[in-house]
Scaffold this active site. Structure first.
Site, PDB file in Angstrom:
ATOM      1  N   ALA A   1     -12.624   1.537   5.767  1.00  9.87           N
ATOM      2  CA  ALA A   1     -12.100   2.624   4.944  1.00  9.87           C
ATOM      3  C   ALA A   1     -12.336   2.370   3.464  1.00  9.87           C
ATOM      4  O   ALA A   1     -11.732   1.468   2.878  1.00  9.87           O
ATOM      5  CB  ALA A   1     -10.612   2.792   5.222  1.00  9.87           C
TER       6      ALA A   1
ATOM      7  N   ASP B   1     -11.135   3.816   0.711  1.00 10.34           N
ATOM      8  CA  ASP B   1     -10.113   4.839   0.469  1.00 10.34           C
ATOM      9  C   ASP B   1     -10.226   5.514  -0.897  1.00 10.34           C
ATOM     10  O   ASP B   1      -9.649   6.572  -1.103  1.00 10.34           O
ATOM     11  CB  ASP B   1      -8.714   4.251   0.670  1.00 10.34           C
ATOM     12  CG  ASP B   1      -8.423   4.012   2.151  1.00 10.34           C
ATOM     13  OD1 ASP B   1      -8.970   4.763   2.987  1.00 10.34           O
ATOM     14  OD2 ASP B   1      -7.667   3.096   2.479  1.00 10.34           O
TER      15      ASP B   1
ATOM     16  N   GLY C   1     -13.581   6.019  -2.542  1.00  9.11           N
ATOM     17  CA  GLY C   1     -14.800   6.819  -2.455  1.00  9.11           C
ATOM     18  C   GLY C   1     -14.890   7.719  -1.240  1.00  9.11           C
ATOM     19  O   GLY C   1     -15.670   8.672  -1.233  1.00  9.11           O
ATOM     20  N   GLU C   2     -14.131   7.430  -0.197  1.00 13.74           N
ATOM     21  CA  GLU C   2     -14.174   8.273   1.000  1.00 13.74           C
ATOM     22  C   GLU C   2     -12.974   9.214   1.096  1.00 13.74           C
ATOM     23  O   GLU C   2     -13.019  10.180   1.849  1.00 13.74           O
ATOM     24  CB  GLU C   2     -14.182   7.411   2.274  1.00 13.74           C
ATOM     25  CG  GLU C   2     -15.489   6.717   2.533  1.00 13.74           C
ATOM     26  CD  GLU C   2     -15.451   5.837   3.781  1.00 13.74           C
ATOM     27  OE1 GLU C   2     -16.516   5.344   4.155  1.00 13.74           O
ATOM     28  OE2 GLU C   2     -14.375   5.649   4.382  1.00 13.74           O
TER      29      GLU C   2
ATOM     30  N   ASN D   1     -10.609   9.783  -1.858  1.00 13.48           N
ATOM     31  CA  ASN D   1      -9.997  10.152  -3.139  1.00 13.48           C
ATOM     32  C   ASN D   1      -8.527   9.729  -3.192  1.00 13.48           C
ATOM     33  O   ASN D   1      -7.610  10.559  -3.225  1.00 13.48           O
ATOM     34  CB  ASN D   1     -10.114  11.664  -3.373  1.00 13.48           C
ATOM     35  CG  ASN D   1     -11.246  12.004  -4.339  1.00 13.48           C
ATOM     36  OD1 ASN D   1     -11.944  11.121  -4.844  1.00 13.48           O
ATOM     37  ND2 ASN D   1     -11.438  13.293  -4.584  1.00 13.48           N
ATOM     38  N   ILE D   2      -8.324   8.426  -3.258  1.00 13.67           N
ATOM     39  CA  ILE D   2      -6.968   7.882  -3.110  1.00 13.67           C
ATOM     40  C   ILE D   2      -5.996   8.415  -4.159  1.00 13.67           C
ATOM     41  O   ILE D   2      -4.796   8.533  -3.899  1.00 13.67           O
ATOM     42  CB  ILE D   2      -7.019   6.338  -3.092  1.00 13.67           C
ATOM     43  CG1 ILE D   2      -5.690   5.779  -2.588  1.00 13.67           C
ATOM     44  CG2 ILE D   2      -7.419   5.760  -4.452  1.00 13.67           C
ATOM     45  CD1 ILE D   2      -5.770   4.377  -2.074  1.00 13.67           C
TER      46      ILE D   2
ATOM     47  N   ALA E   1      -3.158   8.392   5.237  1.00 14.60           N
ATOM     48  CA  ALA E   1      -2.774   8.546   6.647  1.00 14.60           C
ATOM     49  C   ALA E   1      -1.670   7.543   6.998  1.00 14.60           C
ATOM     50  O   ALA E   1      -0.521   7.756   6.639  1.00 14.60           O
ATOM     51  CB  ALA E   1      -3.971   8.453   7.571  1.00 14.60           C
TER      52      ALA E   1
ATOM     53  N   TYR F   1      -1.443   4.171   6.035  1.00 12.68           N
ATOM     54  CA  TYR F   1      -1.188   3.102   5.074  1.00 12.68           C
ATOM     55  C   TYR F   1      -0.622   3.629   3.771  1.00 12.68           C
ATOM     56  O   TYR F   1      -0.974   4.721   3.342  1.00 12.68           O
ATOM     57  CB  TYR F   1      -2.486   2.356   4.763  1.00 12.68           C
ATOM     58  CG  TYR F   1      -2.396   0.867   5.042  1.00 12.68           C
ATOM     59  CD1 TYR F   1      -2.770   0.351   6.273  1.00 12.68           C
ATOM     60  CD2 TYR F   1      -1.918  -0.014   4.080  1.00 12.68           C
ATOM     61  CE1 TYR F   1      -2.676  -1.003   6.536  1.00 12.68           C
ATOM     62  CE2 TYR F   1      -1.825  -1.375   4.337  1.00 12.68           C
ATOM     63  CZ  TYR F   1      -2.203  -1.867   5.568  1.00 12.68           C
ATOM     64  OH  TYR F   1      -2.101  -3.210   5.820  1.00 12.68           O
ATOM     65  N   GLU F   2       0.214   2.803   3.111  1.00 12.64           N
ATOM     66  CA  GLU F   2       0.641   3.089   1.751  1.00 12.64           C
ATOM     67  C   GLU F   2       0.107   2.003   0.822  1.00 12.64           C
ATOM     68  O   GLU F   2       0.198   0.813   1.146  1.00 12.64           O
ATOM     69  CB  GLU F   2       2.171   3.111   1.627  1.00 12.64           C
ATOM     70  CG  GLU F   2       2.773   4.500   1.550  1.00 12.64           C
ATOM     71  CD  GLU F   2       2.879   5.167   2.912  1.00 12.64           C
ATOM     72  OE1 GLU F   2       2.611   4.502   3.927  1.00 12.64           O
ATOM     73  OE2 GLU F   2       3.229   6.359   2.954  1.00 12.64           O
TER      74      GLU F   2
ATOM     75  N   HIS G   1      -8.276  -6.043   3.085  1.00 17.30           N
ATOM     76  CA  HIS G   1      -8.236  -4.954   2.095  1.00 17.30           C
ATOM     77  C   HIS G   1      -8.859  -5.486   0.816  1.00 17.30           C
ATOM     78  O   HIS G   1      -8.381  -6.480   0.273  1.00 17.30           O
ATOM     79  CB  HIS G   1      -6.798  -4.547   1.771  1.00 17.30           C
ATOM     80  CG  HIS G   1      -5.990  -4.117   2.957  1.00 17.30           C
ATOM     81  ND1 HIS G   1      -5.701  -2.795   3.218  1.00 17.30           N
ATOM     82  CD2 HIS G   1      -5.398  -4.822   3.937  1.00 17.30           C
ATOM     83  CE1 HIS G   1      -4.964  -2.712   4.310  1.00 17.30           C
ATOM     84  NE2 HIS G   1      -4.759  -3.926   4.774  1.00 17.30           N
TER      85      HIS G   1
HETATM   86 CU    CU Z   1      -3.534  -4.365   6.258  1.00 18.58          CU
END
Ligand code: CU
Length: 598
Positions: free
Chosen positions: A293, A295, A297-298, A300-301, A377, A379-380, A432
């Protein structure tokens, strides 16, 4: 044309300005018939204009716009002058896809549920109530198949009731390949039925029982209000001066961070933001082996930031900033309270007890906290910038929320993940990685970067007891010398110095980048993820200032074949000594999930 109301060239675009920019595009009749806006942000003026700006100077306002032409599958970038009412540039995106938009999340789920093949795959698993199914549109990545289409490899979970936590019930081995331009299922990949874990994973008080009641109140009072002042997006706190920005791609942006020193405003950081992130998963099972992921670039976090009006996560005297985004039709959307600003007590800053005089002096530490939390989705991610009274700037990411889950047959112990319950629910091992782009201007733009570590002195007359050690600094002259990893065992840091400004000891003034815990990726260099996320192979990268170079994996990493971003730019091995430098730091966290995380 719109008369600008803003009083600084870096003020984010207002709702009116975004509406004006979109209207200018429409007037030019260059918008494709069926289009989808991905983002509209401030086109930041050149650095020399920003640094030379004086209150009252005319301000040129422009918007940078990314949109999709769904029927042709082409993405476009436009620069629109709001001040002149003109389109300054319009070009097709050559490689990669813009991030998946929130609207596409919903539409992808509907497309899956409309597919007979998808419904059949669910029926095989005893799932017939589609209203209880959720679909997360993971990007398809880039694996040499289905090229040229905007695709999701969507994964599904099922709820036991409408308020249930779906992530407790993964639908293993069903992958819906969805064309996001046509919004139709291309194919369903079914790798065999694994029973859906049925044990609930709910976390709300009604499910887990009364929350703890044995804590007495701990209140934070600032009866006279906070110690900072705010003017638009400019903040002043103690000796710190900075401006806040926010983009859908990066989330929080810090601009023109400076420190006031005896009447002199000393620049430190021209711009700092998350440039990219990626979460590689280590599980070779077909549901999980393409989970990588990006997050930013794919997905727009920044556009996925929580509106903190729904419940603030900070204590004390809070001030908020909104973020102005767009919906798919280009209409401005204000995300209320996307950024939280507050002060925190941070324990002891300094203490000394003079045992000869019997006197103790202590100073408490107060820090300014600028934060934003995004939900991707399951994850925070909480992004926190801290400014301290001793001049320290710190960045922290808090990883929370819900892990990405899968299912194994009950009684199986997965090698590439950890069980979360006895029902076969598990979470694959993953990492991550976050890359921070730090445009440091320490007392001005011309800086030098040194690698600093400590080493033992050789034996000899200078080192008679063979116990001497000293810090060694090495100037990093070219980009490829500056591609480095952390080395905590020799105390490695990186110093960014200004050779033209001296401190009280006569040495060049400097800031140093102090790394904390970090990891490296495990994928083979030839793996798709290694090529697409080249920036994770090193912790430090240094480049000469180039305003177009903003994202560590390139402008459009979504479905990009790889090689873009830092590896491409630094291939030229440009000189980096005595120039305006940018540091890029990759921060990795290793996540071998524990049952307690669940
Ligand atoms: Cu994790």
């Amino acid at each position: 044309m719109l008369e600008t109301q803003v009083r600084h060239p870096l003020e984010p675009l207002s709702e009116e300005e975004i509406a004006a920019a979109v209207a200018i595009l429409r007037e030019q009749e260059i918008l494709p018939a069926r289009h989808r806006f991905v983002q509209v942000t401030l086109d930041e003026p050149p650095k020399h204009i920003v640094l030379g700006y004086h209150d009252g100077d005319p301000i040129d306002r422009a918007a940078s716009i990314v949109l999709l032409d769904s029927p042709s599958g082409t993405a476009y970038e436009a620069i629109v002058s709001i001040t002149d009412g003109t389109v300054r540039s319009w070009k097709a995106v050559a490689a990669g896809q813009p991030p998946i938009t929130l609207e596409e999340f919903d539409e992808c789920e509907r497309a899956c549920k409309a597919s007979p093949e998808y419904r059949e795959a669910l029926r095989k698993r005893g799932i017939t109530d589609l209203d209880l199914v959720i679909v997360d549109p993971w990007s398809a990545g880039s694996y040499g198949e289905d090229e040229g289409r905007r695709l999701s490899r969507a994964l599904s979970w099922v709820r036991l009731n409408p308020n249930d936590n779906a992530y407790a019930h993964p639908i293993e081995n069903v992958i819906a390949v969805v064309d996001l331009d046509r919004m139709e299922v291309v194919r369903i990949e079914d790798y065999g039925v694994v029973p859906v874990p049925m044990q609930p994973g709910n976390y709300t008080p009604d499910a887990v029982g009364t929350l703890r009641t044995d804590l007495q109140p701990l209140d934070i009072h600032q009866p006279d209000g906070p110690s900072f002042t705010i003017d638009g997006h400019a903040i002043q706190w103690q000796k710190w001066h900075l401006r806040l920005g926010f983009t859908p791609r990066e989330g929080l942006v810090l601009h023109t961070v400076a420190y006031e020193d005896q009447g002199r405003l000393r620049p430190i950081l021209y711009r700092a933001a998350l440039s990219e992130m990626v979460v590689p998963y280590g599980d070779p099972a077909p549901t999980h082996y393409r989970k990588n992921a990006f997050d930013a670039g794919e997905a727009n976090i920044g556009a996925l930031a929580n509106a903190l009006e729904l419940g603030c996560d900070c204590l004390g005297e809070i001030r908020y900033f909104d973020a102005v985004l767009v919906d798919g039709q280009g209409a401005p959307v204000t995300l209320k309270n996307a950024i939280c600003l507050h002060e925190e007590d941070y324990g002891i800053l300094w203490k000394h007890f003079d045992f000869r005089t019997g006197k103790a002096e202590v100073r408490r530490s107060r820090r300014l906290v600028i934060s934003s939390i995004s939900t991707v989705a399951n994850y925070e991610y909480g992004f926190f910038w801290y400014l301290y009274q001793d001049g320290t700037i710190q960045f922290e990411v808090k990883l929370t929320g819900i892990v990405s889950t899968g299912a194994v047959p009950p009684g199986t112990t997965p090698k590439y993940g950890r069980l979360l319950n006895a029902d076969g629910l598990y979470a694959p091992i993953h990492q991550h990685f976050f890359n921070l782009r730090l445009d440091l201007d320490v007392d001005g733009p011309i800086n030098q970067v040194y690698e600093v570590h400590t080493e033992a002195a050789p034996p000899g007359p200078e080192n008679p007891l063979n116990a001497a050690f000293y810090a060694k600094s090495t100037l990093l002259a070219r980009e490829q010398e500056a591609q480095q990893t952390i080395d905590p065992l020799i105390g490695r840091t990186w110093r960014v110095a200004n050779p033209n400004v001296r401190n009280a000891t006569g040495e060049p003034v400097a800031y140093k980048l102090v790394p904390h815990g970090n990891v490296l990726p495990f994928a083979d260099p030839e793996a798709s993820i290694s090529k697409r996320a080249g920036f994770i192979s090193k912790h430090l990268w240094v480049t000469p200032y180039e305003p177009e170079e903003l994202h560590a994996a390139g402008a459009y990493p979504n479905q990009h074949a790889g090689g873009a971003g830092l590896p491409a730019w630094t291939a030229a091995n440009r000189p980096i000594a005595d120039t305006d430098v940018g540091l890029w730091y990759t921060l990795g966290a290793h996540h071998l999930v524990r049952p307690e995380d669940w």
